[in-house]
Design a protein around this motif. Structure first.
Motif, PDB file in Angstrom:
ATOM      1  N   PHE A 159       0.833  -1.204   0.000  1.00 59.28           N
ATOM      2  CA  PHE A 159       0.000   0.000   0.000  1.00 59.28           C
ATOM      3  C   PHE A 159       0.868   1.255   0.000  1.00 59.28           C
ATOM      4  O   PHE A 159       0.594   2.219  -0.734  1.00 59.28           O
ATOM      5  CB  PHE A 159      -0.931   0.000   1.212  1.00 59.28           C
ATOM      6  CG  PHE A 159      -2.371  -0.272   0.862  1.00 59.28           C
ATOM      7  CD1 PHE A 159      -3.184   0.738   0.384  1.00 59.28           C
ATOM      8  CD2 PHE A 159      -2.890  -1.542   0.981  1.00 59.28           C
ATOM      9  CE1 PHE A 159      -4.515   0.491   0.052  1.00 59.28           C
ATOM     10  CE2 PHE A 159      -4.212  -1.806   0.655  1.00 59.28           C
ATOM     11  CZ  PHE A 159      -5.025  -0.789   0.183  1.00 59.28           C
ATOM     12  N   GLU A 160       1.920   1.269   0.805  1.00 58.27           N
ATOM     13  CA  GLU A 160       2.803   2.441   0.801  1.00 58.27           C
ATOM     14  C   GLU A 160       3.570   2.550  -0.514  1.00 58.27           C
ATOM     15  O   GLU A 160       3.731   3.649  -1.053  1.00 58.27           O
ATOM     16  CB  GLU A 160       3.771   2.365   1.978  1.00 58.27           C
ATOM     17  CG  GLU A 160       3.137   2.712   3.306  1.00 58.27           C
ATOM     18  CD  GLU A 160       4.145   3.232   4.330  1.00 58.27           C
ATOM     19  OE1 GLU A 160       5.359   3.242   4.031  1.00 58.27           O
ATOM     20  OE2 GLU A 160       3.716   3.636   5.427  1.00 58.27           O
ATOM     21  N   SER A 163       1.525   6.112   8.971  1.00 62.90           N
ATOM     22  CA  SER A 163       1.884   6.308   7.562  1.00 62.90           C
ATOM     23  C   SER A 163       1.297   7.604   7.021  1.00 62.90           C
ATOM     24  O   SER A 163       0.204   8.033   7.410  1.00 62.90           O
ATOM     25  CB  SER A 163       1.375   5.131   6.728  1.00 62.90           C
ATOM     26  OG  SER A 163       1.565   5.368   5.351  1.00 62.90           O
ATOM     27  N   ALA A 164       2.013   8.197   6.066  1.00 57.71           N
ATOM     28  CA  ALA A 164       1.528   9.411   5.401  1.00 57.71           C
ATOM     29  C   ALA A 164       0.310   9.143   4.531  1.00 57.71           C
ATOM     30  O   ALA A 164      -0.350  10.090   4.086  1.00 57.71           O
ATOM     31  CB  ALA A 164       2.646  10.009   4.543  1.00 57.71           C
ATOM     32  N   LEU A 165      -0.020   7.866   4.284  1.00 53.85           N
ATOM     33  CA  LEU A 165      -1.164   7.551   3.425  1.00 53.85           C
ATOM     34  C   LEU A 165      -2.468   8.124   3.966  1.00 53.85           C
ATOM     35  O   LEU A 165      -3.415   8.334   3.199  1.00 53.85           O
ATOM     36  CB  LEU A 165      -1.312   6.034   3.263  1.00 53.85           C
ATOM     37  CG  LEU A 165      -0.291   5.321   2.383  1.00 53.85           C
ATOM     38  CD1 LEU A 165      -0.598   3.837   2.322  1.00 53.85           C
ATOM     39  CD2 LEU A 165      -0.281   5.918   0.983  1.00 53.85           C
ATOM     40  N   PRO A 209       6.050  10.384   6.260  1.00 50.54           N
ATOM     41  CA  PRO A 209       6.591   9.308   7.101  1.00 50.54           C
ATOM     42  C   PRO A 209       6.037   7.953   6.711  1.00 50.54           C
ATOM     43  O   PRO A 209       4.939   7.846   6.162  1.00 50.54           O
ATOM     44  CB  PRO A 209       6.142   9.716   8.504  1.00 50.54           C
ATOM     45  CG  PRO A 209       4.859  10.458   8.278  1.00 50.54           C
ATOM     46  CD  PRO A 209       5.059  11.212   6.993  1.00 50.54           C
ATOM     47  N   SER A 210       6.817   6.946   7.022  1.00 53.40           N
ATOM     48  CA  SER A 210       6.415   5.572   6.751  1.00 53.40           C
ATOM     49  C   SER A 210       5.925   4.932   8.039  1.00 53.40           C
ATOM     50  O   SER A 210       6.392   5.267   9.132  1.00 53.40           O
ATOM     51  CB  SER A 210       7.610   4.784   6.200  1.00 53.40           C
ATOM     52  OG  SER A 210       7.284   3.432   6.006  1.00 53.40           O
ATOM     53  N   ALA A 211       4.977   4.012   7.930  1.00 53.67           N
ATOM     54  CA  ALA A 211       4.533   3.265   9.107  1.00 53.67           C
ATOM     55  C   ALA A 211       5.709   2.479   9.673  1.00 53.67           C
ATOM     56  O   ALA A 211       6.494   1.909   8.913  1.00 53.67           O
ATOM     57  CB  ALA A 211       3.394   2.328   8.738  1.00 53.67           C
ATOM     58  N   PRO A 212       5.874   2.418  10.994  1.00 51.93           N
ATOM     59  CA  PRO A 212       6.992   1.660  11.572  1.00 51.93           C
ATOM     60  C   PRO A 212       7.055   0.213  11.098  1.00 51.93           C
ATOM     61  O   PRO A 212       8.139  -0.315  10.866  1.00 51.93           O
ATOM     62  CB  PRO A 212       6.725   1.747  13.078  1.00 51.93           C
ATOM     63  CG  PRO A 212       5.989   3.028  13.250  1.00 51.93           C
ATOM     64  CD  PRO A 212       5.112   3.146  12.035  1.00 51.93           C
TER      65      PRO A 212
END
Length: 720
Positions: A441-442, A478-480, A668-671
């Motif tokens: 998804f990212e 996440s930036a999503l 940012p990305s999800a951890p």
């Protein structure tokens, strides 16, 4: 500069600072360590202000993923504490930093380090991993925090070191280590020498090829309700199993009923009458004890090579557990001997092919032979005769009494034990599939609206609400979720409809798990002894139709999971929908990039779908009165085969998604995604110039199969 001259004193420092920043408090892998040292630690941060080491390591942390940053912070605290307690200077730690994260080595260094330097770090080794023998100019001090490993120094015999016990390796003394069934987390201090000369870690081909060792609380048969997790713990982790005293008394009462019927010469299948088509033929009283042993030997046949040790251990545990319920009339001695074999790692050699489809008769007969000193079994890595394996393990063989031969072989224990391990593996696989979906998804910069809680609530299809919640958790941070970040109003079905498919797979898995749980806690013997009524009745309890049908349905759901993952890989490679360059190459049209992984994934998907064909609808047999079979073992085996294809499909998706994130990173990305990306890049480097990706895919598949990828995901979720 003050140096550490007492390894025990240095170990004290290292173990105390390991809890700095509360890192280990949040890691499930460290809980056995914390439990072993309940009164030794104060988990308050342990770093004096103004220490220059912190400045350098904080700069390093800026270049790490969110998941690795806490580990860097913990290293900073460890370095600062050593500087404080032992008067070291910042220069002592200048070249030590983390560059790996997962089930392989956590600490990495670049270039040689001056002989007077100190480095400290964490080491994590996965189950069944060898760190090869090596010698160098530096001395090392290790302190295991969780897990137990065999440590060898020079020509000395291997020593099993447990959490908190320091291990000191002087300079130029060869040393090696090996983990067993559980992973190892250690913190270490390295002084002097060339840190770049540290050896590479090599993983064993399969964790199933080595005997497990005991961990965890014992499981009492006849008292505890058994679960899939129990089977996995005994089969792979070496958890000890015992026979509950009340269960032993139940078995003795069952034996008494059997002896009463025997003395009265009442007709009982397999006791006073023959088997199969000979069920109406009386067995002379003087032959009945010998008949018990003869039927076991005669039915021990099969082909197709041998089952892996963990599958045999699972089957042996299941048969001991079901016998402990008292329905078969076997003595407690039989179960106690089976449990001694499990606890001493005596593993019978059992062929893979031979189940007649209704019962694992021939396979269980092979499994029972070592109890009477026949057949073959492995012990301490050697394949021996059954008698020799039992002798070396110090276990007495048994003389069977009436009906005990039938009790040992008339069972579906192989199907049930194997099925339990397959369920356990799939529980892990589906967790990883959710994380890989989040990563894609990212990489795709997908639209998260389909798994909005409000959307899922309007279509409560089985598993969909849970799957949507899990995906939201995986993508937390996440930036999503920020306005304007998703690229499209509506994504392809392989992303938009992923949660219904993942939810359906979990629903099917629960059905299969429920069927296995029922078998684990059943008395499925034929004939069945009813103690309270002093009756012995013919039954069909051994028939596992529910299990076979559930596993057939499960493979259909898993085939959908594999197909949708393969299609996501294809969509990432399609510039028309991904918005990325064709084949995900950063160089140009003359390069093939990772494009071929799409074809590999598609081919793997076809193999997975081939596995989904049902087997429970092919149950006619030519065996007279035994005229129908659910083919449960075939259903389980085919599901196990499908797991391997699904793992490789996910490996393809991870490699392609990581390449896409290199080209178009999301911040940012999800951890979870950041950690999973880092895991991929530790096993597969970014692809610029064309190269063969065969070894890349194999390396990543092995790391997935051995649990490394899922461990990274779970640790990241715990830290979130």
């Amino acid at each position: 500069m003050t140096t550490v001259t007492d390894p025990s004193a240095a170990a004290e420092v290292l173990t105390i600072v390991a809890l700095a920043y509360g890192l280990l408090d949040t890691m499930p892998i460290a809980q056995p360590f914390l439990a072993a040292w309940p009164d030794r630690f104060d988990s308050r941060p342990f770093a004096p202000q103004g220490c220059p080491v912190l400045t350098w390591l904080d700069e390093t942390a800026a270049n790490t993923t969110p998941a690795t940053a806490p580990l860097v912070a913990a290293l900073a605290s460890a370095a600062a504490a050593l500087a404080w307690r032992q008067s070291y200077t910042a220069a002592d730690f200048g070249a030590a930093f983390l560059d790996r994260y997962g089930w392989s080595e956590l600490i990495g260094t670049k270039g040689p380090i001056p002989s007077e330097t100190i480095a400290c770090g964490f080491l994590m080794l996965g189950p069944w991993t060898d760190y090869p023998a090596h010698a160098h100019a530096a001395e090392e001090l290790y302190v295991p925090l969780s897990g137990t490993a065999l440590w060898t120094r020079g020509d000395e015999a291997p020593i099993r070191h447990r959490p908190g016990a320091p291990i000191h390796h002087p300079a130029w003394i060869s040393h090696a280590m090996s983990t067993e069934a559980e992973p190892l987390l250690a913190i270490y201090l390295w002084r002097g020498g060339d840190l770049a000369a540290k050896p590479q870690i090599t993983g064993r081909s399969s964790p199933r090829s080595h005997p497990p060792k005991a961990t965890g609380m014992p499981i009492a048969l006849g008292r505890d309700r058994l679960t899939v997790a129990d089977v996995r713990q005994v089969a792979r982790d070496g958890v000890v199993a015992t026979l509950d005293p009340d269960a032993a008394r139940t078995m003795l009462a069952s034996q008494a009923v059997l002896q009463d019927w025997l003395q009265a010469d009442r007709p009982v299948y397999g006791l006073t009458r023959g088997l199969g088509n000979q069920a109406t033929v009386a067995i002379p009283s003087e032959d009945r004890r010998l008949f018990s042993e003869a039927m076991l030997k005669a039915r021990a046949s099969g082909a197709g090579g041998s089952f892996a040790p963990d599958i045999v251990r699972a089957a042996l545990f299941v048969r001991a557990a079901t016998l402990a319920r008292g329905g078969a009339g076997a003595r407690p001695l039989i179960v106690e001997t089976q449990l001694a074999m499990l606890n001493q790692n005596v593993t019978p050699r059992v062929p893979q092919i031979g189940s007649i489809g209704t019962s694992d008769l021939m396979l269980c007969a092979n499994m029972g032979l070592p109890l009477i000193g026949l057949g073959q079994a492995t012990f301490e890595g050697h394949l021996l005769t059954g008698a020799e394996a039992m002798r070396r393990a110090g276990i007495d063989t048994v003389q069977l009494t009436e009906k005990e031969g039938l009790a040992l072989c008339s069972s579906n224990a192989v199907s049930i034990g194997y099925g339990a391990l397959v369920i356990a593996d799939l529980l892990d696989l589906l967790d990883l599939a959710d994380a890989v979906l989040a990563m894609t998804f990212e990489a795709f910069m997908g639209n998260p609206s389909p798994f909005d809680a409000r959307v899922a609530a309007h279509h409560p299809a089985p598993g969909q609400v849970e799957a949507a919640e899990r995906l939201r958790r995986m993508l937390a941070g996440s930036a999503l979720f920020e306005p304007g970040v998703p690229r499209r109003v509506q994504d392809p079905i392989s992303l938009r409809c992923a949660t219904p498919v993942h939810g359906a797979a979990r629903t099917a898995l629960r059905w299969a798990q429920d069927a296995v749980d029922a078998e684990l806690n059943a008395a499925a013997d034929n004939p069945l002894i009813l103690i309270d009524d002093a009756e012995i009745l013919s039954t069909g309890n051994f028939h596992t139709a529910a299990m076979a049908v559930a596993f057939d349905a499960l493979r259909l759901a898993l085939a959908q999971l594999g197909t949708i993952a393969s299609q996501r890989t294809a969509r990432l490679l399609d510039p028309e929908v991904s918005g990325l360059g064709g084949l995900l190459t950063r160089i140009g049209v003359t390069k093939s990039g990772v494009g071929l992984l799409g074809l590999v994934s598609h081919t793997l998907d076809r193999e997975s779908r081939a596995c989904s064909a049902p087997v429970s609808n092919d149950g006619a047999t030519p065996f007279g009165v035994e005229d129908q079979a659910p083919m449960t073992l075939s259903a389980v085996r085919r599901t196990a085969d499908q797991i391997g294809f699904l793992q490789q499909i996910l490996a393809c998706e991870m490699m392609v998604a990581a390449q896409a994130l290199d080209i178009r990173p999301l911040r940012p990305s999800a951890p979870v995604v950041a950690a999973l990306y880092g895991f991929v890049r530790r096993h597969v480097t970014v692809l610029d110039e064309d190269r063969s990706t065969t070894a890349d895919l194999e390396n990543l598949h092995h790391a997935i199969r051995d649990g490394g990828a899922l461990a990274v995901v779970r640790i990241s979720l715990d830290m979130a």
